[in-house]
Enzyme design. Structure first.
Site, short mmCIF file in Angstrom:
data_model
loop_
_atom_site.label_atom_id
_atom_site.label_comp_id
_atom_site.label_asym_id
_atom_site.label_seq_id
_atom_site.Cartn_x
_atom_site.Cartn_y
_atom_site.Cartn_z
N ASN A 14 7.73 52.78 124.04
CA ASN A 14 7.65 54.00 124.85
C ASN A 14 7.97 53.75 126.32
O ASN A 14 8.78 54.46 126.92
CB ASN A 14 6.26 54.62 124.73
CG ASN A 14 6.08 55.34 123.42
OD1 ASN A 14 7.05 55.72 122.76
ND2 ASN A 14 4.84 55.53 123.00
N ASP A 35 13.71 43.55 121.96
CA ASP A 35 12.49 43.69 121.16
C ASP A 35 12.50 42.62 120.07
O ASP A 35 13.46 41.83 119.98
CB ASP A 35 12.37 45.12 120.59
CG ASP A 35 10.93 45.59 120.46
OD1 ASP A 35 10.16 44.94 119.73
OD2 ASP A 35 10.55 46.59 121.10
N ARG A 86 -3.16 50.75 123.91
CA ARG A 86 -4.51 51.13 123.45
C ARG A 86 -4.47 52.29 122.46
O ARG A 86 -3.58 53.13 122.53
CB ARG A 86 -5.35 51.60 124.64
CG ARG A 86 -5.87 50.49 125.46
CD ARG A 86 -6.96 50.99 126.38
NE ARG A 86 -6.46 51.68 127.56
CZ ARG A 86 -7.26 52.33 128.40
NH1 ARG A 86 -8.55 52.41 128.16
NH2 ARG A 86 -6.76 52.91 129.47
N ARG A 92 -8.85 48.18 127.56
CA ARG A 92 -7.66 47.33 127.75
C ARG A 92 -7.96 45.91 127.30
O ARG A 92 -7.10 45.24 126.74
CB ARG A 92 -7.24 47.36 129.22
CG ARG A 92 -6.76 48.73 129.68
CD ARG A 92 -6.39 48.73 131.16
NE ARG A 92 -5.95 50.04 131.61
CZ ARG A 92 -6.76 50.97 132.12
NH1 ARG A 92 -8.05 50.72 132.24
NH2 ARG A 92 -6.28 52.13 132.51
N ILE A 122 3.75 44.64 132.68
CA ILE A 122 3.02 45.91 132.48
C ILE A 122 2.02 45.78 131.33
O ILE A 122 1.03 46.50 131.27
CB ILE A 122 4.01 47.08 132.20
CG1 ILE A 122 5.07 47.18 133.31
CG2 ILE A 122 3.26 48.40 132.08
CD1 ILE A 122 6.03 48.36 133.15
N ASN A 124 -0.95 45.10 128.83
CA ASN A 124 -2.40 45.02 129.07
C ASN A 124 -3.08 43.94 128.24
O ASN A 124 -2.55 43.59 127.17
CB ASN A 124 -3.03 46.38 128.74
CG ASN A 124 -3.03 47.31 129.94
OD1 ASN A 124 -3.31 46.89 131.05
ND2 ASN A 124 -2.73 48.58 129.70
N HIS A 179 -6.96 46.31 137.05
CA HIS A 179 -6.57 47.53 136.35
C HIS A 179 -7.58 47.80 135.24
O HIS A 179 -7.32 47.63 134.06
CB HIS A 179 -5.16 47.33 135.77
CG HIS A 179 -4.60 48.56 135.13
ND1 HIS A 179 -4.52 49.76 135.78
CD2 HIS A 179 -4.08 48.77 133.89
CE1 HIS A 179 -3.98 50.65 134.96
NE2 HIS A 179 -3.72 50.08 133.81
#
Ligand code: A3D
Length: 315
Positions: A14, A35, A86, A92, A122, A124, A179
């Site tokens: 996404n 990927d 998540r 997270r 980015i 988590n 974060h």
């Protein structure tokens, strides 16, 4: 061969897809969407869709989907979203068992194929994953950052703009620390076009907005069943753009602290200048005693999850 800049996006899910769309529209460079082999065709399909979109929108960018690290070789910027997001009810930190081996495999790819890149993580749990990426690649701290503060500040700014009934364009805010749910919205650095926010928004409203900002990611996970992707992608692109165009922007970013703010061997969100040399400066701004205490609490949480990562042997 193209002399455009090269942007490798690791993870074509996404956020990866939205990153590619934004980088292409801004003509920041040629884009590689990477990927795992099982999703190579998915990455190729997304890349083709986005290349076809260039004909409608009118941008020049070569977009390639792949699962071969060789296609990422020589990237100027690498943005990492590899890993799982998540689900409702998860924190997270619950993601560490799955995402740590993924980050380690991505780090090996970056080290071998993109050793000169500016790397933005980015995935988590953000502060621990970016710590591991730097540790495993051995890249200098100027070239490894975590994206969280720009997004958390954007959420804070939106809620403030709605409450004060002013344009989002006039709200400037800064969210520091890890974060997580104890991130630190810095009121002393938050203004509405220079006017202290405390003059325009009542204290109890501010407290509610701070609480909503801290759980802003979870609010979206609960609604969508997965994590946010439009704003996270825009936030990371702002950081990539600051590097690629040498903008010298002051952006809250997770960086490796080596004594700044009293913390050592830890990644956590602080204000930095990002320009053509990467993290060009870490700013040590004046915080109130309250803000220092909140930062200490946040640092403790980050240290806890970072220690878990440090203690987990490679499999
Ligand atoms: P998603 O749409 O699932 O995409 C992740 C992609 O990573 C998938 O396509 C996977 O196949 C791919 N992947 C898995 N392993 C590897 C690997 N070894 N190499 C390359 N790719 C791989 O997730 P998403 O894009 O929504 O979110 C990605 C990550 O960002 C998650 O960990 C989220 O929790 C995190 N996230 C962080 C923020 C921050 O503000 C820090 C915000 C939102 C999401």
């Amino acid at each position: 061969m193209s002399t455009r800049k090269k942007i490798a996006l690791i993870g074509a899910g996404n956020i990866g897809g939205e990153l590619a769309a934004l980088c292409a529209r801004k003509e920041l460079g040629d884009i590689v969407l990477f990927d795992i082999p099982a999703k190579a065709d998915f990455a190729k399909g997304k890349a083709l869709d986005l290349e076809q979109n260039s004909s409608v929108i009118g941008y020049d960018a070569k977009i390639t989907g792949t699962s071969d690290w060789k296609d990422c070789a020589g990237a100027d910027v690498v943005i990492i979203t590899a890993g799982i997001p998540r689900k409702p009810g998860q924190s997270r930190d619950d993601l560490v068992a799955t995402n740590l081996p993924i980050i380690r495999s991505v780090a090996a790819g970056v080290k071998e194929h993109c050793p000169d890149a500016f790397v933005i993580v980015i995935s988590n749990p953000l502060d621990a994953m970016v710590y591991e990426l730097k540790r495993a690649t051995g890249l200098p701290r100027e070239r490894v950052v975590g994206m969280a503060g720009v997004l958390d500040s954007a959420r804070f700014q939106l809620f403030l703009a709605r409450e004060a009934n002013v344009s989002i364009k006039d709200v400037r805010a800064m969210v520091l620390g890890g974060h997580g749910d104890d991130m630190v919205p810095v009121l002393s650095a938050t203004t509405i076009n220079g006017v202290a926010v405390t003059e325009l928004v009542a204290r109890e409203k501010l407290d509610a907005i701070i609480a909503r900002t801290r759980t802003g990611g979870g609010e979206i996970v609960k609604l969508m069943g997965t994590s946010a992707y439009y704003a996270p992608a825009s936030a990371a692109v702002a950081m990539a753009e600051a590097f690629l165009l040498d903008q010298k922007r002051l952006l809250p970013s997770a960086v490796y602290l080596d004594g700044e703010y009293g913390y050592k061997d830890l990644f956590m969100g602080v204000p930095v200048i990002i320009g053509g040399r990467g993290v060009e400066k870490i700013l040590e701004i004046k915080l109130t005693d309250d803000e220092k205490a909140m930062l200490a609490k946040s640092a403790k949480s980050v240290q806890g999850i970072t220690d878990v990562v440090k203690a987990t042997p490679a499999t």
